[in-house]
Design a protein around this motif. Structure first.
Motif, PDB file in Angstrom:
ATOM      1  N   MET A   1     -37.449 -10.212  -3.675  1.00  0.00           N
ATOM      2  CA  MET A   1     -37.322  -9.516  -5.148  1.00  0.00           C
ATOM      3  C   MET A   1     -38.877  -9.784  -5.758  1.00  0.00           C
ATOM      4  N   TYR A   2     -39.271 -10.943  -5.405  1.00  0.00           N
ATOM      5  CA  TYR A   2     -40.582 -11.513  -6.004  1.00  0.00           C
ATOM      6  C   TYR A   2     -41.625 -11.511  -4.993  1.00  0.00           C
ATOM      7  N   ASP A   3     -42.911 -10.733  -5.295  1.00  0.00           N
ATOM      8  CA  ASP A   3     -44.061 -10.756  -4.451  1.00  0.00           C
ATOM      9  C   ASP A   3     -44.884 -11.945  -4.801  1.00  0.00           C
ATOM     10  N   PHE A   4     -45.886 -12.050  -4.126  1.00  0.00           N
ATOM     11  CA  PHE A   4     -46.988 -13.358  -4.546  1.00  0.00           C
ATOM     12  C   PHE A   4     -47.130 -13.541  -5.772  1.00  0.00           C
ATOM     13  N   PRO A   5     -48.013 -12.463  -6.575  1.00  0.00           N
ATOM     14  CA  PRO A   5     -48.220 -12.298  -7.775  1.00  0.00           C
ATOM     15  C   PRO A   5     -47.092 -12.846  -8.713  1.00  0.00           C
ATOM     16  N   SER A   6     -46.062 -12.313  -8.530  1.00  0.00           N
ATOM     17  CA  SER A   6     -44.759 -12.759  -9.234  1.00  0.00           C
ATOM     18  C   SER A   6     -44.275 -14.221  -9.112  1.00  0.00           C
ATOM     19  N   ARG A   7     -44.647 -14.657  -7.970  1.00  0.00           N
ATOM     20  CA  ARG A   7     -44.063 -16.139  -7.609  1.00  0.00           C
ATOM     21  C   ARG A   7     -45.159 -16.983  -8.420  1.00  0.00           C
ATOM     22  N   VAL A   8     -46.445 -16.842  -8.372  1.00  0.00           N
ATOM     23  CA  VAL A   8     -47.330 -17.399  -9.159  1.00  0.00           C
ATOM     24  C   VAL A   8     -47.151 -17.478 -10.510  1.00  0.00           C
ATOM     25  N   LEU A   9     -46.756 -16.383 -11.088  1.00  0.00           N
ATOM     26  CA  LEU A   9     -46.360 -16.286 -12.608  1.00  0.00           C
ATOM     27  C   LEU A   9     -45.180 -17.017 -12.823  1.00  0.00           C
ATOM     28  N   HIS A  10     -44.035 -17.082 -11.927  1.00  0.00           N
ATOM     29  CA  HIS A  10     -42.887 -17.505 -12.128  1.00  0.00           C
ATOM     30  C   HIS A  10     -43.214 -19.483 -12.086  1.00  0.00           C
ATOM     31  N   ARG A  11     -44.102 -19.688 -11.332  1.00  0.00           N
ATOM     32  CA  ARG A  11     -44.520 -21.054 -11.092  1.00  0.00           C
ATOM     33  C   ARG A  11     -45.108 -21.456 -12.492  1.00  0.00           C
ATOM     34  N   LEU A  12     -45.971 -20.943 -12.956  1.00  0.00           N
ATOM     35  CA  LEU A  12     -46.342 -21.160 -14.254  1.00  0.00           C
ATOM     36  C   LEU A  12     -45.689 -21.044 -15.437  1.00  0.00           C
ATOM     37  N   ALA A  13     -44.869 -20.376 -15.480  1.00  0.00           N
ATOM     38  CA  ALA A  13     -43.874 -20.152 -16.456  1.00  0.00           C
ATOM     39  C   ALA A  13     -42.833 -21.201 -16.634  1.00  0.00           C
ATOM     40  N   LEU A  14     -42.299 -21.450 -15.264  1.00  0.00           N
ATOM     41  CA  LEU A  14     -40.813 -21.959 -15.516  1.00  0.00           C
ATOM     42  C   LEU A  14     -41.162 -23.566 -15.084  1.00  0.00           C
ATOM     43  N   SER A  15     -42.330 -24.155 -14.375  1.00  0.00           N
ATOM     44  CA  SER A  15     -42.474 -25.423 -14.041  1.00  0.00           C
ATOM     45  C   SER A  15     -43.086 -26.443 -15.017  1.00  0.00           C
ATOM     46  N   ASN A  16     -43.474 -25.680 -16.348  1.00  0.00           N
ATOM     47  CA  ASN A  16     -44.125 -26.469 -17.273  1.00  0.00           C
ATOM     48  C   ASN A  16     -43.368 -26.345 -18.635  1.00  0.00           C
ATOM     49  N   ALA A  17     -43.032 -27.556 -18.862  1.00  0.00           N
ATOM     50  CA  ALA A  17     -41.701 -27.522 -20.125  1.00  0.00           C
ATOM     51  C   ALA A  17     -42.810 -27.434 -21.269  1.00  0.00           C
TER      52      ALA A  17
ATOM     53  N   LYS B   1     -41.407  -6.831 -24.847  1.00  0.00           N
ATOM     54  CA  LYS B   1     -42.665  -6.163 -25.408  1.00  0.00           C
ATOM     55  C   LYS B   1     -43.821  -6.037 -24.717  1.00  0.00           C
ATOM     56  N   VAL B   2     -44.253  -7.189 -24.159  1.00  0.00           N
ATOM     57  CA  VAL B   2     -45.440  -7.383 -23.287  1.00  0.00           C
ATOM     58  C   VAL B   2     -45.277  -6.391 -22.068  1.00  0.00           C
ATOM     59  N   THR B   3     -43.878  -6.479 -21.667  1.00  0.00           N
ATOM     60  CA  THR B   3     -43.603  -5.711 -20.013  1.00  0.00           C
ATOM     61  C   THR B   3     -43.093  -4.330 -20.307  1.00  0.00           C
ATOM     62  N   ARG B   4     -43.218  -3.785 -21.685  1.00  0.00           N
ATOM     63  CA  ARG B   4     -42.742  -2.664 -21.955  1.00  0.00           C
ATOM     64  C   ARG B   4     -43.126  -1.453 -21.002  1.00  0.00           C
ATOM     65  N   SER B   5     -44.364  -1.282 -20.988  1.00  0.00           N
ATOM     66  CA  SER B   5     -45.121  -0.318 -20.264  1.00  0.00           C
ATOM     67  C   SER B   5     -45.403  -0.443 -18.820  1.00  0.00           C
ATOM     68  N   SER B   6     -44.844  -1.739 -18.414  1.00  0.00           N
ATOM     69  CA  SER B   6     -44.986  -1.980 -16.787  1.00  0.00           C
ATOM     70  C   SER B   6     -43.756  -2.592 -16.257  1.00  0.00           C
ATOM     71  N   GLN B   7     -42.513  -2.177 -16.620  1.00  0.00           N
ATOM     72  CA  GLN B   7     -41.352  -2.517 -16.151  1.00  0.00           C
ATOM     73  C   GLN B   7     -41.011  -2.145 -14.690  1.00  0.00           C
ATOM     74  N   ARG B   8     -40.563  -3.181 -13.902  1.00  0.00           N
ATOM     75  CA  ARG B   8     -40.502  -2.973 -12.419  1.00  0.00           C
ATOM     76  C   ARG B   8     -39.171  -2.351 -12.132  1.00  0.00           C
ATOM     77  N   HIS B   9     -39.057  -1.549 -11.288  1.00  0.00           N
ATOM     78  CA  HIS B   9     -37.604  -0.821 -10.677  1.00  0.00           C
ATOM     79  C   HIS B   9     -37.548  -1.081  -9.163  1.00  0.00           C
ATOM     80  N   GLY B  10     -36.245  -1.115  -8.878  1.00  0.00           N
ATOM     81  CA  GLY B  10     -35.766  -1.063  -7.408  1.00  0.00           C
ATOM     82  C   GLY B  10     -34.413  -1.176  -7.198  1.00  0.00           C
ATOM     83  N   ASP B  11     -33.922  -0.929  -5.876  1.00  0.00           N
ATOM     84  CA  ASP B  11     -32.795  -0.745  -5.732  1.00  0.00           C
ATOM     85  C   ASP B  11     -32.130  -2.140  -5.535  1.00  0.00           C
TER      86      ASP B  11
END
Length: 347
Positions: free
Chosen positions: A1-17, A86-96
């Protein structure tokens, strides 16, 4: 479900309290309402030992359209659901939808509800994550107040008044949940112990294999405090914790975990407890219409019999050829829970 840019974003957002705390602070300032609107609502918390049907039960409840819940679309900024929407309103991802990593036939997609609220407790819930286990802690007043705000924010995000949570780690704070929401209902699924133990062992092996080639998957589970199985497995303190004679590669380990967790829950929850209801997975499969109607009545939601089609027993025989005191205790607990469950749901 997550490509490389998404994995980087997840690491930045979730690993830092600090980032997580800051995102929640921003969310509160922008969207929180006073007074909090949802304290008296009949929220629903689904929690138990993994592989007991918690996900299927949660998905069926979510499909009733009566509840808000965090979804994969709220990742990775799960503590700021309105801000991130709100930030992702215009760039929401879709997929099966795709089959989840467990390989158990359950399909997930960006709008699927999931156990993501534990990120909140990791940041604000006290010192309960140890190197070798997860332990119960008494909730501080600040944590209680913040969680009420958090649930209100999630309800606001999805325009609902009732919240639905599927979070197995909530067994660690089972006694504290009714003090947060006095009208909440806690559903605790349980399953035939030998079947559940075998399923846990299968998933443990599966995730260990996956973790060997997918390090992101292991980190992802750790960020979400999903320590149920895999290389970073950490059991609940009442089960087969560190120092046990059993090891996670043996069936007996997971049976000991089953006995420890459900014995604790059985002792913690009185027969007349108005908040906590045990739900038998086998009964949900075999008597779907009757059991589902009873659950809907308890939760004050419209009964929808088509939701029960997802409940089916997937694996084989109930009993194992082995006989042991551990197995005997497991089935003694199982029978007691069956009686309690039937009294609450089918009476």
């Amino acid at each position: 479900m997550y490509d490389f840019p998404s994995r980087v974003l997840h690491r930045l957002a979730l690993s830092n309290a600090a980032i997580l705390e800051t995102s929640f602070d921003i969310e509160r300032k922008l969207f929180s309402k006073k007074p909090i609107e949802s304290i008296q609502a009949k929220h629903v918390f689904v929690s138990g030992l993994a592989r007991s049907g918690t996900t299927m039960l949660m998905q069926a409840l979510y499909d009733s359209k009566e509840f808000s819940s965090l979804t994969y679309r709220d990742m990775p900024f799960v503590l700021a659901p309105n801000t991130w929407a709100k930030v992702t309103r215009s760039s929401q991802r879709h997929g099966d939808d795709i089959e989840r990593a467990h390989g158990d036939g359950i399909q997930i997609g960006f709008d699927s509800p999931e156990a993501l609220e534990e990120v909140f407790w990791r940041v604000f819930g006290g010192d309960y994550i140890r190197e070798d286990r997860l332990v119960s802690v008494q909730l501080a007043d600040e944590s209680v107040a913040a969680f009420r705000v958090y649930v209100d924010l999630i309800n606001q995000r999805y325009n609902k008044t009732r919240y639905l949570s599927k979070n197995n780690n909530n067994v660690l704070r089972l006694a504290g949940l009714p003090s947060i929401f006095p009208n909440a209902i806690i559903l605790v699924p349980f399953r035939d112990p030998i079947k559940q133990a075998r399923s846990l062992l299968t998933q443990h092996r599966r995730f260990i294999d996956r973790n060997r080639y997918d390090r992101f998957a292991q980190r992802y589970m750790t960020w979400l405090v999903h320590h149920e199985f895999g290389r970073d497995h950490r059991p609940f303190e009442w089960g087969a914790a560190s120092g046990t004679k059993h090891v996670p590669t043996a069936l007996e380990y997971w049976l000991a975990q089953w006995v420890g967790v459900y014995r604790f829950l059985m002792e913690q929850v009185s027969e007349n407890d108005k908040h906590c209801v045990f739900v038998c997975y086998e009964r949900l499969c075999e008597q779907s219409s009757e059991v589902w109607s009873g659950i809907c009545k308890l939760l004050d939601i419209p009964p929808q019999t088509e939701l029960t089609n997802r409940f089916e027993i997937r694996n084989g025989t109930t009993q194992d050829a082995e006989a042991s005191s551990l197995l005997s205790e497991a089935y003694s607990i199982y029978e007691t829970l069956l009686i309690r469950s039937s009294k609450r749901i089918l009476s």
